[in-house]
Design a protein around this motif. Structure first.
Motif, mmCIF file in Angstrom:
data_model
loop_
_atom_site.group_PDB
_atom_site.id
_atom_site.type_symbol
_atom_site.label_atom_id
_atom_site.label_comp_id
_atom_site.label_asym_id
_atom_site.label_seq_id
_atom_site.Cartn_x
_atom_site.Cartn_y
_atom_site.Cartn_z
ATOM 1 N N LYS A 69 0.823 -1.215 0.000
ATOM 2 C CA LYS A 69 0.000 0.000 0.000
ATOM 3 C C LYS A 69 0.856 1.263 0.000
ATOM 4 N N ALA A 70 2.160 1.096 -0.024
ATOM 5 C CA ALA A 70 3.064 2.247 -0.008
ATOM 6 C C ALA A 70 2.836 3.112 -1.249
ATOM 7 N N LYS A 71 3.060 4.420 -1.088
ATOM 8 C CA LYS A 71 2.794 5.336 -2.190
ATOM 9 C C LYS A 71 3.968 5.474 -3.148
ATOM 10 N N ASP A 72 5.148 5.045 -2.719
ATOM 11 C CA ASP A 72 6.320 5.121 -3.589
ATOM 12 C C ASP A 72 7.406 4.165 -3.074
ATOM 13 N N ALA A 73 8.501 4.081 -3.838
ATOM 14 C CA ALA A 73 9.591 3.166 -3.490
ATOM 15 C C ALA A 73 10.233 3.541 -2.163
ATOM 16 N N GLN A 74 10.357 4.823 -1.919
ATOM 17 C CA GLN A 74 10.969 5.288 -0.669
ATOM 18 C C GLN A 74 10.203 4.760 0.537
ATOM 19 N N GLU A 75 8.902 4.943 0.541
ATOM 20 C CA GLU A 75 8.078 4.515 1.675
ATOM 21 C C GLU A 75 8.119 3.005 1.844
ATOM 22 N N ALA A 128 10.372 -6.803 -2.742
ATOM 23 C CA ALA A 128 10.126 -5.365 -2.675
ATOM 24 C C ALA A 128 10.617 -4.664 -3.934
ATOM 25 N N LEU A 129 11.805 -5.016 -4.393
ATOM 26 C CA LEU A 129 12.365 -4.380 -5.592
ATOM 27 C C LEU A 129 11.571 -4.745 -6.840
ATOM 28 N N GLU A 130 11.149 -6.002 -6.936
ATOM 29 C CA GLU A 130 10.348 -6.422 -8.089
ATOM 30 C C GLU A 130 9.026 -5.658 -8.141
ATOM 31 N N TYR A 131 8.453 -5.428 -6.966
ATOM 32 C CA TYR A 131 7.206 -4.658 -6.919
ATOM 33 C C TYR A 131 7.453 -3.218 -7.371
ATOM 34 N N CYS A 132 8.569 -2.648 -6.919
ATOM 35 C CA CYS A 132 8.907 -1.272 -7.320
ATOM 36 C C CYS A 132 9.118 -1.168 -8.830
ATOM 37 N N VAL A 133 9.717 -2.189 -9.423
ATOM 38 C CA VAL A 133 9.919 -2.204 -10.876
ATOM 39 C C VAL A 133 8.575 -2.311 -11.590
ATOM 40 N N ASP A 139 14.075 1.613 -11.970
ATOM 41 C CA ASP A 139 14.474 1.100 -13.272
ATOM 42 C C ASP A 139 15.625 0.112 -13.056
ATOM 43 N N ILE A 140 15.258 -1.157 -12.845
ATOM 44 C CA ILE A 140 16.241 -2.193 -12.544
ATOM 45 C C ILE A 140 16.111 -3.319 -13.564
ATOM 46 N N ASN A 141 17.204 -3.615 -14.269
ATOM 47 C CA ASN A 141 17.187 -4.706 -15.232
ATOM 48 C C ASN A 141 17.378 -6.062 -14.561
ATOM 49 N N ASP A 142 18.188 -6.094 -13.515
ATOM 50 C CA ASP A 142 18.507 -7.351 -12.828
ATOM 51 C C ASP A 142 18.159 -7.212 -11.345
ATOM 52 N N THR A 143 16.926 -7.597 -10.997
ATOM 53 C CA THR A 143 16.496 -7.440 -9.596
ATOM 54 C C THR A 143 17.235 -8.400 -8.667
ATOM 55 N N ASP A 144 17.726 -9.530 -9.210
ATOM 56 C CA ASP A 144 18.498 -10.450 -8.369
ATOM 57 C C ASP A 144 19.787 -9.789 -7.899
ATOM 58 N N LEU A 187 20.026 3.665 -2.907
ATOM 59 C CA LEU A 187 19.437 2.709 -3.846
ATOM 60 C C LEU A 187 18.528 3.423 -4.845
ATOM 61 N N LEU A 188 17.725 4.348 -4.352
ATOM 62 C CA LEU A 188 16.801 5.057 -5.230
ATOM 63 C C LEU A 188 17.562 5.870 -6.276
ATOM 64 N N MET A 189 18.624 6.526 -5.846
ATOM 65 C CA MET A 189 19.406 7.335 -6.790
ATOM 66 C C MET A 189 20.147 6.443 -7.786
ATOM 67 N N LEU A 190 20.623 5.296 -7.332
ATOM 68 C CA LEU A 190 21.358 4.384 -8.190
ATOM 69 C C LEU A 190 20.493 3.883 -9.343
#
Length: 201
Positions: A69-75, A128-133, A139-144, A187-190
């Motif tokens: 239910k988070a509004k963005d990746a940061q939260e 969590a990262l897969e959901y953010c993508v 913008d992550i090509n390799d979530t692993d 992580l967000l900036m990366l």
């Protein structure tokens, strides 16, 4: 009494290393005679095995849920990392995490336990990262690979908290909050996320 013996052994192991803890140390810490201690456990090894089982039962009660239910990746990422830190920042699990890290170099059983802990954290981070993508927050090509990288940073943070008796005090202090925000911010900036105004550390 068995739980008290387990927790005292864990505390002693945290303070001086499990290899340096004797049955007499445990008996003294629990106000028992050695003979009474042996009526509960047959050996130090049995106490240690019970300690691992006990701590994993405590961990099984923790959900480490990803906040969909988070509004963005940061939260979302902050809430997930906070759940890990809250779990491992206070005894007995802070002691357990530290003991596992100490013993993993000398004991194959603890090396396997350390791997299990790492896998548990990494699996939640990857979800969590897969959901953010999926939400186009990152913008992550390799979530692993990204999950391994971020999980490693999270575990370093946990290890720092678990390594000192002041871990519980450190939880919630400004320094810890700052490090948590910096970790997520990096992580967000990366991966090119749009940061909320004023979030960047």
């Amino acid at each position: 009494m068995k739980e008290n013996i387990i927790l005292k052994t864990l505390e002693l192991g945290y303070e001086k290393g499990l290899a340096n803890v004797s049955i007499l140390d445990i008996a003294t810490a629990t106000d028992l005679r050695k003979s009474s201690l042996y009526s509960h456990f047959r050996s130090k090894e049995e106490i240690i095995q019970s300690m691992v089982v006990h701590c994993h039962a405590l961990l099984a009660e923790k959900t480490f849920l990803v906040d969909f239910k988070a509004k963005d990746a940061q939260e979302l990422l902050v809430s997930l990392v906070e759940s890990f830190i809250e779990t491992f920042a206070e005894p007995p699990l802070s002691h357990y995490y530290a003991v596992v890290q100490q013993q993993r170099l000398y004991d194959k059983g603890f090396a396997a336990t350390a791997h299990d802990l790492e896998s548990m954290i990494t699996a939640r981070v990857k979800v969590a990262l897969e959901y953010c993508v999926q939400r186009s927050w990152l913008d992550i090509n390799d979530t692993d690979a990204a999950g391994e990288l971020f999980s490693s940073a999270v575990q370093n943070c946990i290890a720092k908290l678990a390594a000192t008796p002041e871990a519980a005090i450190a939880l919630g202090c400004e320094d810890t909050d700052w490090e948590l925000n910096r970790l997520v911010d990096s992580l967000l900036m990366l991966f090119g996320a749009n940061l909320n105004p004023g979030f960047s550390s």
